[in-house]
Write a protein that holds these residues in place. Structure first.
Motif, PDB file in Angstrom:
ATOM      1  N   TYR A 207      36.911  25.804  35.252  1.00  0.00           N
ATOM      2  CA  TYR A 207      38.184  26.200  35.840  1.00  0.00           C
ATOM      3  C   TYR A 207      39.357  25.564  35.099  1.00  0.00           C
ATOM      4  O   TYR A 207      40.418  26.157  34.985  1.00  0.00           O
TER       5      TYR A 207
ATOM      6  N   VAL B 102      40.078  27.752  31.956  1.00  0.00           N
ATOM      7  CA  VAL B 102      40.503  29.148  32.099  1.00  0.00           C
ATOM      8  C   VAL B 102      41.892  29.380  31.518  1.00  0.00           C
ATOM      9  O   VAL B 102      42.129  30.358  30.813  1.00  0.00           O
TER      10      VAL B 102
ATOM     11  N   ARG C 171      42.557  31.818  28.479  1.00  0.00           N
ATOM     12  CA  ARG C 171      43.494  32.933  28.672  1.00  0.00           C
ATOM     13  C   ARG C 171      44.547  32.954  27.576  1.00  0.00           C
ATOM     14  O   ARG C 171      44.814  33.981  26.960  1.00  0.00           O
TER      15      ARG C 171
ATOM     16  N   ILE D 290      36.729  37.340  33.876  1.00  0.00           N
ATOM     17  CA  ILE D 290      36.586  36.209  34.796  1.00  0.00           C
ATOM     18  C   ILE D 290      35.710  36.604  35.980  1.00  0.00           C
ATOM     19  O   ILE D 290      34.825  35.853  36.384  1.00  0.00           O
TER      20      ILE D 290
END
Length: 190
Positions: free
Chosen positions: A22, A25, A29, A47
Motif C-alpha cells: 500500500y 501504490v 502510480r 489495483i
C-alpha cells in the motif's frame, strides 16, 4: 530497452518504498502514469485485480504491469525489480543486525517513516477515490460523477457498517471482494 526500464523502475520503487504494497501504490502510480504505460482507469483496474489475486499487492502489480508492457519477460523483470531490494535488506538484517531495534537511531528512523507511509497511503486512496467516484483528475479539471461506482461504494460501505453493527466485527474481505465483483457484473453489464 523496455525490460531495463521496467526493471530499474520497479527496483527504485522497491528500494525507496516503506510500508509494504500500500505504501508503494503511490510510487507505482506515478511511475506508470509518467511513463505512459497505463491510463488512470487501467491503473485502477490493475489495483483491483492485484487486490483480488493471491500474493503481495506490490508483487502482483509489478507482474501485471510488466506483463502488459512486455509479456512474460516484462512480468519477470518487473517482479524481480520490486522484490530484490526487500530480499537483500532482509538478508542483511538477518545476517548482520540481530538486535537492530535496540538502537535509538533505528527507532527514530522508523518513527519518522511511519507518518510518511500513512500520508502516502491516504493520499493515494483519496486520489483514487476521487477519480473512481467523481472522475476528478486534476485541480480545475471538473467532476464527472460515476453513478454506478458511487452506488457500489455506498452499498459496500452500508454492508460493512451493518455487518459490523450486527456481528461486532468486520466482514470478510473475500466476501466484500466477491460482492463488489457481483455488483460490478450487474451494474456494468447493461
Amino acid at each position: 530497452m523496455i525490460y531495463l526500464k521496467l526493471f530499474l523502475s520497479f527496483l527504485m520503487i522497491g528500494a525507496v518504498s516503506f510500508g509494504g504494497g500500500y505504501g508503494m501504490v503511490s510510487l507505482i502510480r506515478e511511475t506508470v502514469l509518467s511513463n505512459g504505460w497505463l491510463a488512470e482507469e487501467e491503473f485502477l483496474n490493475f489495483i483491483a485485480v492485484s487486490e483480488s489475486t493471491p500474493g503481495p499487492l506490490a508483487v502482483n502489480m509489478a507482474t501485471f504491469i510488466g506483463s502488459s508492457q512486455a509479456g512474460f519477460t516484462g512480468a519477470l523483470v518487473s517482479t524481480l525489480g520490486v522484490v530484490l531490494p526487500s530480499f537483500v535488506i532482509i538478508l542483511v538484517i538477518a545476517a548482520l543486525l540481530r538486535n537492530l531495534l535496540k538502537y535509538a537511531g533505528v527507532n527514530a528512523f522508523l518513527s519518522g517513516v511511519r507518518p510518511c507511509v500513512v500520508a502516502m497511503i491516504l493520499a493515494t486512496a483519496l486520489i483514487m477515490g476521487l477519480n473512481a467516484l467523481f472522475g476528478f483528475t486534476a485541480v480545475g479539471g471538473g467532476f464527472s460523477i460515476d453513478g454506478r461506482a458511487l452506488i457500489v461504494f455506498l452499498l459496500l460501505w452500508g454492508v460493512h457498517f451493518l455487518w459490523r453493527k450486527t456481528r461486532g466485527r468486520n466482514p470478510s474481505p473475500i466476501a466484500m471482494i466477491a460482492l463488489s465483483a457481483a455488483l460490478g457484473i450487474v451494474l456494468w453489464s447493461f
